[in-house]
Design an enzyme around this catalytic site. Structure first.
Site, short mmCIF file in Angstrom:
data_model
loop_
_atom_site.label_atom_id
_atom_site.label_comp_id
_atom_site.label_asym_id
_atom_site.label_seq_id
_atom_site.Cartn_x
_atom_site.Cartn_y
_atom_site.Cartn_z
N CYS A 102 59.81 104.56 -45.47
CA CYS A 102 60.09 104.04 -44.12
C CYS A 102 61.43 103.30 -44.07
O CYS A 102 61.94 103.04 -42.99
CB CYS A 102 58.96 103.11 -43.67
SG CYS A 102 58.82 101.61 -44.66
N CYS A 150 52.55 98.24 -45.08
CA CYS A 150 53.40 97.07 -44.80
C CYS A 150 52.79 95.83 -45.46
O CYS A 150 53.51 94.99 -46.00
CB CYS A 150 53.53 96.84 -43.29
SG CYS A 150 53.96 98.30 -42.35
#
Ligand code: FES
Length: 137
Positions: free
Chosen positions: A33, A103
């Site tokens: 990402c 995350c």
């Protein structure tokens, strides 16, 4: 969708920014990402984390996750900080899209990297001190 907690932490992070005098800094990233997290620790002589701050270049969940991670380790020993998991971060943040769970994992990894950096710096300082003691003999 994101929980209220994630949105609130994203808009008003409590621990954003660098930390003057930080003696442990961990930087991790996710190649997929492109997000990057940097965690700064201020650890006292007793191994207690007096303060923790972060700079995160990334998504809403990444910023909120690092913010929570910093809250979770403040006032803790380094060993306790190493036991903080992404599950704890996730539980505090609440609902998070499944593809954003990484995350919170990155937040856990950033703590580990910062603690590891603290130990490396301490080890280096100890070796330097031992060498200067040898030089005086
Ligand atoms: Fe990768 Fe958030 S999308 S850390």
């Amino acid at each position: 969708m994101y929980s209220k907690e994630i949105i609130e932490r994203f808009k008003n992070p409590r621990n954003a920014g660098g930390l003057r005098g930080a003696n442990g800094v961990g930087k991790v990233g996710n190649a997929a990402c492109g997000d990057i997290m940097k965690v700064y620790l201020l650890v006292d002589d007793n191994g207690i984390i007096k303060d923790a701050r972060f700079k995160t270049f990334g998504c809403c969940a990444a910023i909120a996750s690092t913010d929570v991670a910093c809250d979770l380790i403040k006032g803790k020993t380094l060993d306790e900080a190493l036991k903080v998991t992404n599950k704890q971060v996730y539980d505090i943040l609440g609902e998070m899209p499944p593809h954003k769970i990484h995350c919170s994992v990155l937040a856990e990894e950033s703590i580990h990297a910062a603690v590891e950096d603290y130990y490396k710096r301490k080890d280096k300082a100890n070796k330097k001190s031992a060498k200067s003691d040898d030089d005086e003999d």
